[in-house]
Design a protein around this motif. Sequence first.
Motif, PDB file in Angstrom:
ATOM      1  N   PHE A  80       0.826  -1.212   0.000  1.00  0.00           N
ATOM      2  CA  PHE A  80       0.000   0.000   0.000  1.00  0.00           C
ATOM      3  C   PHE A  80       0.859   1.262   0.000  1.00  0.00           C
ATOM      4  O   PHE A  80       0.497   2.271  -0.618  1.00  0.00           O
ATOM      5  CB  PHE A  80      -0.958  -0.018   1.184  1.00  0.00           C
ATOM      6  CG  PHE A  80      -2.007  -1.078   1.074  1.00  0.00           C
ATOM      7  CD1 PHE A  80      -3.040  -0.948   0.162  1.00  0.00           C
ATOM      8  CD2 PHE A  80      -1.947  -2.225   1.852  1.00  0.00           C
ATOM      9  CE1 PHE A  80      -4.005  -1.932   0.041  1.00  0.00           C
ATOM     10  CE2 PHE A  80      -2.904  -3.212   1.733  1.00  0.00           C
ATOM     11  CZ  PHE A  80      -3.938  -3.081   0.819  1.00  0.00           C
ATOM     12  N   ALA A  81       2.014   1.214   0.675  1.00  0.00           N
ATOM     13  CA  ALA A  81       2.914   2.368   0.668  1.00  0.00           C
ATOM     14  C   ALA A  81       3.446   2.616  -0.746  1.00  0.00           C
ATOM     15  O   ALA A  81       3.493   3.758  -1.219  1.00  0.00           O
ATOM     16  CB  ALA A  81       4.061   2.150   1.641  1.00  0.00           C
ATOM     17  N   ARG A  82       3.807   1.537  -1.435  1.00  0.00           N
ATOM     18  CA  ARG A  82       4.327   1.701  -2.805  1.00  0.00           C
ATOM     19  C   ARG A  82       3.229   2.126  -3.779  1.00  0.00           C
ATOM     20  O   ARG A  82       3.489   2.891  -4.707  1.00  0.00           O
ATOM     21  CB  ARG A  82       4.997   0.400  -3.250  1.00  0.00           C
ATOM     22  CG  ARG A  82       6.353   0.190  -2.591  1.00  0.00           C
ATOM     23  CD  ARG A  82       7.004  -1.109  -2.963  1.00  0.00           C
ATOM     24  NE  ARG A  82       8.349  -1.195  -2.383  1.00  0.00           N
ATOM     25  CZ  ARG A  82       9.077  -2.304  -2.327  1.00  0.00           C
ATOM     26  NH1 ARG A  82       8.594  -3.442  -2.835  1.00  0.00           N
ATOM     27  NH2 ARG A  82      10.274  -2.287  -1.780  1.00  0.00           N
ATOM     28  N   LEU A  83       2.033   1.630  -3.554  1.00  0.00           N
ATOM     29  CA  LEU A  83       0.918   2.077  -4.396  1.00  0.00           C
ATOM     30  C   LEU A  83       0.684   3.576  -4.229  1.00  0.00           C
ATOM     31  O   LEU A  83       0.405   4.288  -5.197  1.00  0.00           O
ATOM     32  CB  LEU A  83      -0.356   1.313  -4.056  1.00  0.00           C
ATOM     33  CG  LEU A  83      -0.560  -0.033  -4.755  1.00  0.00           C
ATOM     34  CD1 LEU A  83      -1.795  -0.733  -4.202  1.00  0.00           C
ATOM     35  CD2 LEU A  83      -0.704   0.167  -6.261  1.00  0.00           C
ATOM     36  N   ALA A  84       0.790   4.051  -2.989  1.00  0.00           N
ATOM     37  CA  ALA A  84       0.623   5.488  -2.738  1.00  0.00           C
ATOM     38  C   ALA A  84       1.725   6.279  -3.433  1.00  0.00           C
ATOM     39  O   ALA A  84       1.472   7.329  -4.048  1.00  0.00           O
ATOM     40  CB  ALA A  84       0.636   5.762  -1.232  1.00  0.00           C
ATOM     41  N   LEU A  85       2.960   5.777  -3.361  1.00  0.00           N
ATOM     42  CA  LEU A  85       4.075   6.444  -4.028  1.00  0.00           C
ATOM     43  C   LEU A  85       3.853   6.479  -5.534  1.00  0.00           C
ATOM     44  O   LEU A  85       4.082   7.509  -6.188  1.00  0.00           O
ATOM     45  CB  LEU A  85       5.379   5.718  -3.698  1.00  0.00           C
ATOM     46  CG  LEU A  85       6.643   6.184  -4.432  1.00  0.00           C
ATOM     47  CD1 LEU A  85       6.887   7.674  -4.223  1.00  0.00           C
ATOM     48  CD2 LEU A  85       7.858   5.373  -3.980  1.00  0.00           C
ATOM     49  N   CYS A  86       3.377   5.375  -6.095  1.00  0.00           N
ATOM     50  CA  CYS A  86       3.144   5.322  -7.541  1.00  0.00           C
ATOM     51  C   CYS A  86       2.031   6.281  -7.968  1.00  0.00           C
ATOM     52  O   CYS A  86       2.129   6.931  -9.010  1.00  0.00           O
ATOM     53  CB  CYS A  86       2.787   3.891  -7.954  1.00  0.00           C
ATOM     54  SG  CYS A  86       4.209   2.771  -7.940  1.00  0.00           S
ATOM     55  N   GLU A  87       0.988   6.382  -7.172  1.00  0.00           N
ATOM     56  CA  GLU A  87      -0.092   7.307  -7.515  1.00  0.00           C
ATOM     57  C   GLU A  87       0.389   8.756  -7.422  1.00  0.00           C
ATOM     58  O   GLU A  87      -0.001   9.607  -8.231  1.00  0.00           O
ATOM     59  CB  GLU A  87      -1.295   7.085  -6.619  1.00  0.00           C
ATOM     60  CG  GLU A  87      -2.441   8.074  -6.803  1.00  0.00           C
ATOM     61  CD  GLU A  87      -2.965   8.163  -8.236  1.00  0.00           C
ATOM     62  OE1 GLU A  87      -3.620   9.177  -8.567  1.00  0.00           O
ATOM     63  OE2 GLU A  87      -2.709   7.236  -9.044  1.00  0.00           O
ATOM     64  N   ALA A  88       1.254   9.041  -6.431  1.00  0.00           N
ATOM     65  CA  ALA A  88       1.815  10.397  -6.330  1.00  0.00           C
ATOM     66  C   ALA A  88       2.655  10.719  -7.569  1.00  0.00           C
ATOM     67  O   ALA A  88       2.571  11.816  -8.128  1.00  0.00           O
ATOM     68  CB  ALA A  88       2.663  10.520  -5.069  1.00  0.00           C
ATOM     69  N   ALA A  89       3.460   9.746  -8.013  1.00  0.00           N
ATOM     70  CA  ALA A  89       4.268   9.964  -9.210  1.00  0.00           C
ATOM     71  C   ALA A  89       3.377  10.169 -10.429  1.00  0.00           C
ATOM     72  O   ALA A  89       3.633  11.061 -11.253  1.00  0.00           O
ATOM     73  CB  ALA A  89       5.205   8.773  -9.429  1.00  0.00           C
TER      74      ALA A  89
END
Length: 552
Positions: free
Chosen positions: A524-533
């Motif tokens: 979920f942390a990486r998904l959040a990072l990907c959505e921010a990018a």
Amino acid sequence: MVTPAVLAELVRSSAVQVLTSRGLDPAALPETVTIERPRNPDHGDYATNLALQVAKKVGMQPREFAQALAEQVAGDDGVASAEVAGPGFLNFRLAADAQGEQVRQVLSAGERYGTGDALTGRKINLEFVSANPTGPIHLGGTRWAAVGDALGRILAAQGADVTREYYFNDAGAQIDRFVRSLIAAAKGEPAPEDGYAGAYISDIAAEVLRQEPSALSQPEAERHETFRRIGVDLMFAEIKKSLHEFGTDFDVFFHEDSLHASGAVAGAVEELKAKGTLYEADGAWWLRSTEFGDDKDRVVIKSDGNPAYIAGDIAYLQDKIGRGFDLCIYMLGADHHGYIARLKAAAAAMGHDPAVVEVLIGQLVNLVSGGKPVRMSKRAGTVITMEDLVEAVGVDAARYELTRYSVDSSIDIDLDLLRKHSDENPVYYVQYAHARLASLQRNAADLGLKPDAGVDLGLLTLPQEGDLIRTIGEFPTIVRRAAELREPHRVARYLESLAGAFHKFYAVAPVLPKGDAEATPLTFARLALCEAARQVFANGLALLGVSAPERM
């Protein structure tokens, strides 16, 4: 959350404490501390040379000041470490959870991420393209259509009230040559020696005759006016259509002819005479422009009594200022360097601050295909046009490529490169990164995965994750600097570096669970990072007027 701006303020406030605790004057500190990312990531996440800048001014050795500053800054929860390097550089590493909060800020701001208020209250007139209505828009005008539109978006993103304006040159000798070319084409005769050629001239001449079948049999003056009135309208309609299809629209189309018809030119001349900034010599009226920084005085009214071109420029500038603009940006071609001092002198002569005028000069654009220059237009018959470029590579590739270079530099556009679906093609490289991120979010949704507000962003501890987060965090500063320096290419180049950071992250950090594996908090942390990018890619491309495709 520790962003570069937050870290800069933290370093400055810590420097104030260090100096005051020693009885030293903090007035030597700069208003804004420079924070940079080291080229070598082994040196830390961010660095500053503040100690080297001010230590001697306050009577300290640079390393001594840097060490005291490091001890002070390291006490902040968001800073994992602060280390002195070399003669007095200070390197920082951020705490993962504090750095991760940058992701949360992007997700919260959405489309607003990257905007600011640096230009709030400024009313800016942005004049660009302004091609003569005598033919299709050539490559130089196409460059301004892309860069000017992007600059308008960037200035507006910083809070400016921007009016995009096209100065329609419908007066002067070039219109007469255009009209004589149309009449010659209507008669089936060759173009005049100083006229315009190309299929578009024949097309417009035929349409004039369709609308006014008796045009050629009219008396000479009436015939000239008929071809001028209809022909110029038809040409300008084509120009507007081309610009709109290129994604560039204007708020105002200002007609040069209106300045003469309304008496604005005559009024401006009389005002200058009254101010004593015009003088008569050799039967002409001259502007005392050398008194205001120009390299020579300029003829405003010629000896035959007709206004010189600068007379219209002066009246036009006066009109802009009268409409309430406090900054008038002119985007002009490579052969207009003399206009910088000329327009500023005109502003000063009218009693205005010359800083109200800003001139950007764009250099030449060349097309290359198969390693050879492309020079012939299908329709214009001579110079390459906007339609030629768009037909060759599409709107997105054309806009992006024209915008990714400083306008101060001449550019060669490689048509073969822009047709490639590979990382060598800059616009494909950036758009593909956005499309891949959009696909990732779709796949996550299919699995029922969506990060909530409480996602633990402190889990993003890989160097590649930190690099991507810090690159995301630079976006607001990039946009602000692009607005300050009138350099949209900074946004394009930033997006390419963001794409590089994302691809490096994606190569080492699995995002979605594979097979029957369960999602973890790190998922979920990486998904959040990907959505921010993904959001930053979308925001940056929007500033350039380039689409952010979700599938490629």
